[in-house]
Structure formats: structure tokens, C-alpha cells
Design an enzyme around this catalytic site. Structure first.
Site, PDB file in Angstrom:
ATOM      1  N   TYR A   1       0.848  -1.192   0.000  1.00 34.22           N
ATOM      2  CA  TYR A   1       0.000   0.000   0.000  1.00 34.22           C
ATOM      3  C   TYR A   1       0.883   1.241   0.000  1.00 34.22           C
ATOM      4  CZ  TYR A   1      -3.583   3.377   1.463  1.00 34.22           C
ATOM      5  OH  TYR A   1      -4.441   4.453   1.535  1.00 34.22           O
TER       6      TYR A   1
ATOM      7  N   ASP B   1       9.215   2.794   0.090  1.00 35.30           N
ATOM      8  CA  ASP B   1       8.134   3.426   0.839  1.00 35.30           C
ATOM      9  C   ASP B   1       8.319   3.029   2.294  1.00 35.30           C
ATOM     10  OD1 ASP B   1       5.886   4.195   2.133  1.00 35.30           O
ATOM     11  OD2 ASP B   1       4.462   3.273   0.731  1.00 35.30           O
TER      12      ASP B   1
ATOM     13  N   LYS C   1       3.723   8.718   9.054  1.00 31.01           N
ATOM     14  CA  LYS C   1       3.523   8.081  10.358  1.00 31.01           C
ATOM     15  C   LYS C   1       4.516   8.579  11.429  1.00 31.01           C
ATOM     16  CE  LYS C   1       0.628   4.695   8.329  1.00 31.01           C
ATOM     17  NZ  LYS C   1       0.615   3.847   7.173  1.00 31.01           N
TER      18      LYS C   1
HETATM   19  C1  LIG Z   1       0.051   4.374   5.777  1.00 32.04           C
HETATM   20  C2  LIG Z   1       0.861   4.145   4.574  1.00 32.04           C
HETATM   21  C3  LIG Z   1       0.809   5.009   3.472  1.00 32.04           C
HETATM   22  C4  LIG Z   1      -0.176   6.128   3.369  1.00 32.04           C
HETATM   23  O1  LIG Z   1       0.016   7.118   4.307  1.00 32.04           O
HETATM   24  P1  LIG Z   1      -1.197   8.106   4.662  1.00 32.04           P
HETATM   25  O2  LIG Z   1      -0.595   9.063   5.642  1.00 32.04           O
HETATM   26  O3  LIG Z   1      -2.287   7.253   5.207  1.00 32.04           O
HETATM   27  O4  LIG Z   1      -1.595   8.778   3.400  1.00 32.04           O
HETATM   28  C5  LIG Z   1       1.689   4.800   2.444  1.00 32.04           C
HETATM   29  N1  LIG Z   1       2.565   3.787   2.470  1.00 32.04           N
HETATM   30  C6  LIG Z   1       2.635   2.930   3.499  1.00 32.04           C
HETATM   31  C7  LIG Z   1       3.647   1.839   3.493  1.00 32.04           C
HETATM   32  C8  LIG Z   1       1.773   3.068   4.579  1.00 32.04           C
HETATM   33  O5  LIG Z   1       1.822   2.180   5.581  1.00 32.04           O
END
Ligand SMILES: *Cc1c(COP(=O)(O)O)cnc(C)c1O
Length: 428
Positions: free
Chosen positions: A144, A239, A267
Site C-alpha cells: 500500500y 516506501d 507516520k
Molecule cells: C500508511 C501508509 C501510506 C499512506 O500514508 P497516509 O498518511 O495514510 O496517506 C503509504 N505507504 C505505506 C507503506 C503506509 O503504511
């Protein structure tokens, strides 16, 4: 436990907010029932609107790595707020957090702050496309990267050539530029690159997948991606929205000793406020506006409250040499305890863990990619989720999520949790 007030609040919310929530996973669709409304939180605990106390294993999906309402972070935000909450002009604190982040993370010279992980990943991909002059990207099924169009893609029938939208509103044109690969399968990635010679701008990956449960990379997988990228003039984008400042000071790059070309954060870097960021070496970052041609902007980017929270959080992590070890040990203790009671109760399971990420799958096979994660017994998971909730332990309301361990958890909390798993597994 009783959730009378939460249910009433949810009914009210549903009238004015689609599905009653501002992000879909919160609605409990994956597990049934109605969501719990939080009143406040402190350390390892959530307190809901009905007065129940829950041990929290989600921690706002990762940011609260030191526990809720962590005092230095809260105080930094309060002090900043008194001096104005947004200017749309440069402030010194943006440089301070940038300097600190660049000093903690390997292989980055510059960092740009945005407001979410979604924005970070979306911007990283635009930058990779602008820098390489190529259009296509490779992403992995089950990873994601936020909800921007390029990532809402599933494998189509022509998966070896292109994907198809997995949400209405994403155009076929966008989907055509996103290729879907299998996590932990380097041969699959090689084949995609072969079939799309000189067309791929970047490979974006969660270096440890955390959005299909916790799935660590198999030995050699990330190294293999690095080699393929080098050989084909493709940028490797890590990511690290979930893994950054969680697995180690320098995230997965440090842990696995592999350099990515662009790194995305979110995060933890915001200490619980809305922050994302992306970073790379000078050569790439200088391609961004206003220095370079790739456009990217934000009215509230680098917002002083968000920067104050993030700076305080990163300082806390940077100044505590043992924090990542403690997190790892707590997670290992939880893993051993849960595995033991599930085995004693004859519950088929697989537990994945790395650092302070852990996931419990009701699945007898190893879980190494999206297909194997999807084989888990979802009915059992739903029962498990509600059983744990009833015992006062809050885990993610979906079988496809990692649990996030916080340093605020005590060993008593962990023992309480293991004993709850023991009780609940007798009902599965
Ligand atoms: C949570 C998450 C996102 C998205 O971040 P948001 O602040 O919810 O837009 C993207 N990549 C990873 C790996 C994530 O865990």
C-alpha cells in the site's frame, strides 16, 4: 464490554460522514460490528467513550511508537501553537527537522515535507518519472502506498504488461502505467522489466510489507531489486512510511544495508500529526521545483505544529540508543507468548515479525506475499478480533494489517495480552 455510546456516536456520524468514518478501515467492515469511538489515550492505553480501557496495538497505525500523548511531543506542540499555527512562509524548525532526518537516515541529502504518506509516495513517483523521463512504475500486489490513482491498481488479465484499476474513478490510462509484481518474487520482476524495456521509471516497494500483515523480504530480494534497478536505469523507491524511524533510526535502508534512490516517510516522522516526507540524494532532489522542473507544493507543508511534533519525536528516538532494541525485545516476547498459547490450544497459525512489527495469521502456510496472506482463515480472525476486544485488547480490525508495538507497553501488558489470546483461542 459495553459499547453503547460508541454505537450511538457511530449512528450520528453515519448521517453526515460517508460510512461514519474519514478512512475506510476504521468502519470495522473487515470484522463486523460497529467501531469504537476514542475519547482519549495515554501511553499504551486507549480510553473509549463508554469508559472501557483498551491496550492499543495499532497506535494510530504506527505513529505513536513511544505511546499516546507522549509528553515531550505534546508539550512541543502546545508551545508552538501559542506562537501561530501556520504562515505559508519558511520557518527555522523545518530546517531543524530536515537536518535531523538527514543525519539519521542513510543515503539522503535533502528531504521535502508534505502532509501525508499518500502525498509522499505520489510525489516520489512523479519525481522518479521526471528524473528518468520514463512513465511506467512497478508496484507489488499487497503493498500500500496511499490512495493516489497510480497505486489503486490490481493485476489485470494482461498482468505481465499492465494492471487494471481497482477503484472506479481510476482511469484505464493511469492503470496502464502501473505494472503489478509479486512480492518476494525476483523472477517476476525481471520478467516485467524485460517486457517493458526502457519504459520503467521506478520500482516502489514497502521494504518490509506491513499492509498485508507483516511480510519481511526474503533473503536476497531487496538486493536483487537494487541490482535490477542499477542495470536498467530504474530508480528504487523505498516506501518507508511504516518502517521509517521504526525498524531502526535509518529505517529499512539501515537495517538491510541497502540504498534506495528515493525514500518516503509518514507516520512516525509526524509524531501523530499529519506529516509525510520524501528524500533522496542531491542529484534527484534538485530536480524538484523551485530548483528543478518537477512541480510539487503544499499550503500547509512544513506546518509548524506538525514540524514541532515530528522534531520532538525524532529527537526522542535519536537520543535513546536502546529504544529500537527494547521494541524488538518486547515484540519477540509477545511473539513467543502468543505462539505458545495458540499451539497449546491447537490453533493453526503463522506469525510474522520484524522489529516492532508483528502479525498473526490463521494460516498453516508461510505468509510471504499477497496470495499467501489472502489464504488466512478470515472467519477465525473475526472471532479472534472480537474476543480480544472484549478482553480489552485492541488489534487492527482487519486480517491484513500488522500490529504496531509501542515502547509504552509494559511486560505486564504483554502478559495480559498473551493470557487474553489463550482465553480467546479456546473459543475459536
Ligand atoms: C500508511 C501508509 C501510506 C499512506 O500514508 P497516509 O498518511 O495514510 O496517506 C503509504 N505507504 C505505506 C507503506 C503506509 O503504511
Amino acid at each position: 464490554m459495553i459499547y453503547k455510546r460508541s454505537s450511538a456516536l457511530f449512528a450520528e456520524a453515519e448521517k453526515v460522514i460517508p460510512g461514519g468514518v474519514n478512512s475506510p478501515v476504521r468502519a470495522f467492515k473487515g470484522v463486523g460490528g460497529t467501531p469504537i469511538f476514542v475519547k482519549e489515550a495515554k501511553g499504551a492505553y486507549l480510553y473509549d467513550e463508554d469508559g472501557n480501557r483498551l491496550i492499543d496495538y495499532i497506535n494510530s497505525w504506527g505513529p505513536m511508537i513511544l505511546g499516546h500523548a507522549h509528553e515531550p511531543v505534546v508539550n512541543a506542540v502546545i508551545e508552538k501553537a501559542k506562537k501561530g499555527t501556520s504562515f505559508g512562509m519558511p520557518t527555522e524548525i523545518e530546517t531543524q527537522i530536515a537536518e535531523l532526518a538527514v543525519s539519521m537516515v542513510p543515503n539522503i541529502d535533502k528531504i521535502r515535507f508534505v502532509n501525508s504518506g499518500t502525498e509522499a509516495c505520489m510525489s516520489a513517483v512523479r519525481l522518479a518519472r521526471g528524473f528518468t523521463g520514463k512513465d511506467k512504475i512497478i508496484k507489488f500486489a499487497g503493498c500500500y502506498h496511499g490512495h493516489s490513482d497510480s497505486f489503486l491498481i490490481q493485476a489485470g488479465s494482461g498482468a505481465s504488461t499492465f494492471g487494471t484499476p481497482n477503484s472506479p474513478g481510476v482511469t484505464k490510462g493511469t492503470a496502464k502505467d502501473t505494472l503489478l509484481a509479486k512480492y518476494n518474487d525476483i523472477e517476476n520482476v525481471k520478467a516485467l522489466i524485460q517486457a517493458n524495456k526502457n519504459e520503467i521509471a521506478c520500482i516502489i516497494i514497502e521494504p518490509v510489507a506491513g499492509n498485508m500483515g507483516c511480510i519481511p523480504p526474503v533473503n536476497g530480494f531487496l538486493e536483487g531489486l537494487r541490482e535490477l534497478c542499477d542495470a536498467n536505469n530504474i530508480l528504487l523507491v523505498f516506501d518507508e512510511v511504516m518502517t521509517g524511524f521504526r525498524l531502526a533510526k535509518g529505517g529499512a535502508q539501515e537495517l538491510f544495508n541497502i540504498n534506495a534512490d528515493i525514500v518516503c516517510f509518514g507516520k512516525v516522522i509526524g509524531g501523530g500529526l499529519p506529516v509525510g516526507a520524501f528524500a533522496a540524494r542531491n542529484e534527484i532532489m534538485n530536480y524538484l521545483a523551485p530548483l528543478g522542473p518537477v512541480y510539487q507544493a503544499g499550503t500547509l507543508s512544513g506546518n509548524p505544529l506538525a514540524m514541532a511534533a515530528g522534531l520532538s519525536m525524532l529527537n526522542e528516538l535519536n537520543n535513546d540508543a536502546e529504544v529500537f532494541n527494547r521494541l524488538k525485545e518486547k515484540t519477540a516476547y509477545l511473539h513467543e507468548g502468543i505462539a505458545k498459547v495458540l499451539t497449546q490450544n491447537n490453533i493453526t497459525h503463522t506469525i510474522n515479525r520484524l522489529g516492532s512489527m508483528i502479525s498473526v495469521h490463521f494460516d498453516e502456510e508461510q505468509v510471504i506475499d499477497f496470495d499467501t496472506a489472502a489464504k488466512g482463515n478470515n472467519e477465525k480472525f473475526k472471532k479472534f478480533f472480537h474476543g480480544m476486544l472484549n478482553a480489552g485488547v485492541y488489534i487492527a480490525p482487519s486480517a491484513f494489517e500488522t500490529w504496531f508495538i509501542t515502547d509504552a507497553l509494559s511486560y505486564d501488558d504483554l502478559d495480559f495480552t498473551i493470557s487474553a489470546v489463550n482465553t480467546v483461542s479456546k473459543t475459536l
